[in-house]
Motif scaffolding. Structure first.
Motif, short mmCIF file in Angstrom:
data_model
loop_
_atom_site.label_atom_id
_atom_site.label_comp_id
_atom_site.label_asym_id
_atom_site.label_seq_id
_atom_site.Cartn_x
_atom_site.Cartn_y
_atom_site.Cartn_z
N PHE A 194 54.28 55.52 59.57
CA PHE A 194 54.63 55.15 58.20
C PHE A 194 55.60 56.15 57.57
N TYR A 195 55.49 57.42 57.96
CA TYR A 195 56.48 58.40 57.50
C TYR A 195 57.88 57.99 57.96
N ALA A 196 58.00 57.65 59.24
CA ALA A 196 59.31 57.25 59.76
C ALA A 196 59.82 55.99 59.06
N TYR A 197 58.93 55.04 58.85
CA TYR A 197 59.29 53.78 58.19
C TYR A 197 59.81 54.04 56.78
N THR A 198 59.07 54.84 56.03
CA THR A 198 59.48 55.16 54.65
C THR A 198 60.78 55.93 54.63
N ALA A 199 60.94 56.88 55.56
CA ALA A 199 62.15 57.70 55.59
C ALA A 199 63.39 56.85 55.88
N ILE A 200 63.25 55.88 56.77
CA ILE A 200 64.38 55.00 57.07
C ILE A 200 64.79 54.20 55.84
N ILE A 201 63.82 53.59 55.19
CA ILE A 201 64.13 52.76 54.01
C ILE A 201 64.69 53.61 52.88
N THR A 202 64.01 54.71 52.57
CA THR A 202 64.44 55.57 51.46
C THR A 202 65.81 56.16 51.75
N GLY A 203 66.05 56.56 52.99
CA GLY A 203 67.34 57.12 53.35
C GLY A 203 68.47 56.14 53.11
N HIS A 204 68.27 54.90 53.51
CA HIS A 204 69.31 53.89 53.28
C HIS A 204 69.52 53.63 51.79
N MET A 205 68.45 53.66 51.02
CA MET A 205 68.57 53.39 49.60
C MET A 205 69.35 54.49 48.87
N THR A 206 69.20 55.72 49.29
CA THR A 206 69.86 56.83 48.60
C THR A 206 71.24 57.15 49.17
N THR A 207 71.48 56.83 50.44
CA THR A 207 72.74 57.20 51.07
C THR A 207 73.92 56.43 50.49
N GLU A 208 73.69 55.20 50.10
CA GLU A 208 74.78 54.40 49.51
C GLU A 208 75.43 55.14 48.35
N GLN A 209 74.61 55.65 47.44
CA GLN A 209 75.13 56.33 46.26
C GLN A 209 75.84 57.62 46.64
N VAL A 210 75.26 58.39 47.56
CA VAL A 210 75.85 59.66 47.98
C VAL A 210 77.24 59.45 48.58
N LEU A 211 77.35 58.51 49.50
CA LEU A 211 78.64 58.26 50.15
C LEU A 211 79.67 57.71 49.17
N ALA A 212 79.24 56.81 48.29
CA ALA A 212 80.16 56.24 47.30
C ALA A 212 80.72 57.33 46.39
N GLU A 213 79.87 58.28 45.97
CA GLU A 213 80.32 59.36 45.10
C GLU A 213 81.30 60.28 45.81
N GLN A 214 81.24 60.33 47.14
CA GLN A 214 82.16 61.16 47.91
C GLN A 214 83.41 60.40 48.35
N GLY A 215 83.53 59.17 47.88
CA GLY A 215 84.70 58.37 48.20
C GLY A 215 84.72 57.79 49.59
N GLN A 216 83.55 57.74 50.24
CA GLN A 216 83.47 57.20 51.59
C GLN A 216 83.19 55.70 51.55
N ASP A 217 83.66 55.03 52.59
CA ASP A 217 83.40 53.59 52.69
C ASP A 217 81.91 53.35 52.96
N VAL A 218 81.37 52.34 52.31
CA VAL A 218 79.96 51.97 52.47
C VAL A 218 79.91 50.53 52.98
N PRO A 219 79.17 50.27 54.05
CA PRO A 219 79.06 48.88 54.53
C PRO A 219 78.48 47.96 53.45
N GLY A 220 78.71 46.67 53.59
CA GLY A 220 78.19 45.71 52.64
C GLY A 220 76.67 45.65 52.65
N LEU A 221 76.13 45.02 51.62
CA LEU A 221 74.68 44.98 51.45
C LEU A 221 73.97 44.36 52.65
N ALA A 222 74.45 43.22 53.12
CA ALA A 222 73.79 42.54 54.24
C ALA A 222 73.84 43.40 55.50
#
Length: 246
Positions: A163-191
């Motif tokens: 469950f730690y791994a499961y939560t880390a994967i989901i949470t990581g994806h949820m927070t990485t979008e914002q981090v990369l966008a703020e750094q001007g990096q391309d972010v894949p689409g939602l789907a």
């Protein structure tokens, strides 16, 4: 939002929903930390005292907004499980959760735009709504144990590590979008992001499961999540109820 006038006791539930709508709009627009009960009252066209008739603290008001949004998400997940056996897999659950939360404004605001507020509300939920928090953990554990018993999940690691791994994967994806966008990096689409979550979870945690195995596991999984949905709806209704009379 137009002013709302309470004309009878029969309208109290509707008035509480009106207050929740106003709070949700402000939470999305400003972030929870910047919103006061006075702001919500003005947005709803009622007095601060009226807000406190239903929601005794700002924290309970905001938690109720979040719970109300979560019931919609859980309801969609349950419907998907009825329609598709594959939806009971943790990988598919993660994919759908990501998509649904991203499309629910207040949940997206909490998860992406104001993660500090999410941490604070999580703490408040533990203090103020301990029974609901405990119910969620029991739901997760019951779901996990059931899938392990049916051979849908691997058994080479204990629940806590999985469950730690499961939560880390989901949470990581949820927070990485914002981090990369703020750094001007391309972010894949939602789907695409949602599919990447599923592809990360499935080989790490899931065993090979036949359609027959998924069909055998499905009724109990639906029951587990339906019960969670019902209990959270009941808690929302309890929080909306008038706590005192003037």
């Amino acid at each position: 939002m137009p002013p709302f006038t309470d004309r009878s006791a029969a309208e109290r539930a509707s008035r509480a929903d009106h207050i929740l709508d106003a709070a949700e709009e402000l939470m999305v627009a400003l972030g929870p930390r910047k919103v006061t009960v006075g702001d919500v009252a003005r947005r709803a066209g009622v007095g601060k005292g009226t807000v406190y008739l239903h929601f005794t603290t700002k924290e309970l008001l905001f938690l109720t907004v979040v719970m109300r949004a979560q019931t919609g998400v859980i309801g969609e997940i349950v419907r998907a499980m009825h329609e598709d056996r594959e939806a009971v897999r943790p990988s598919e659950l993660a994919r759908r959760l990501y998509l649904l939360q991203a499309r629910e404004p207040v949940l997206r605001s909490m998860l992406v735009d104001a993660p500090g507020s999410l941490a604070r509300l999580s703490h408040d939920a533990h203090v103020l709504l301990g029974d609901i928090v405990e119910l969620r953990w029991r739901t997760i554990r019951a779901y996990w144990d059931h899938l392990r018993e049916h051979g849908v999940l691997r058994r080479d690691r204990p629940f806590e590590e999985q469950f730690y791994a499961y939560t880390a994967i989901i949470t990581g994806h949820m927070t990485t979008e914002q981090v990369l966008a703020e750094q001007g990096q391309d972010v894949p689409g939602l789907a695409t992001r949602a599919e990447l979550i599923a592809q990360s979870v499935r080989p790490l945690l899931e065993a090979e499961a036949s359609p027959e195995t998924l069909d055998a596991a499905r009724p109990r999984v639906i029951e587990i999540f339906t019960d969670l949905e019902r209990r959270i709806i009941d808690e929302v209704e309890e929080q909306k109820r008038v706590k005192r009379t003037t």
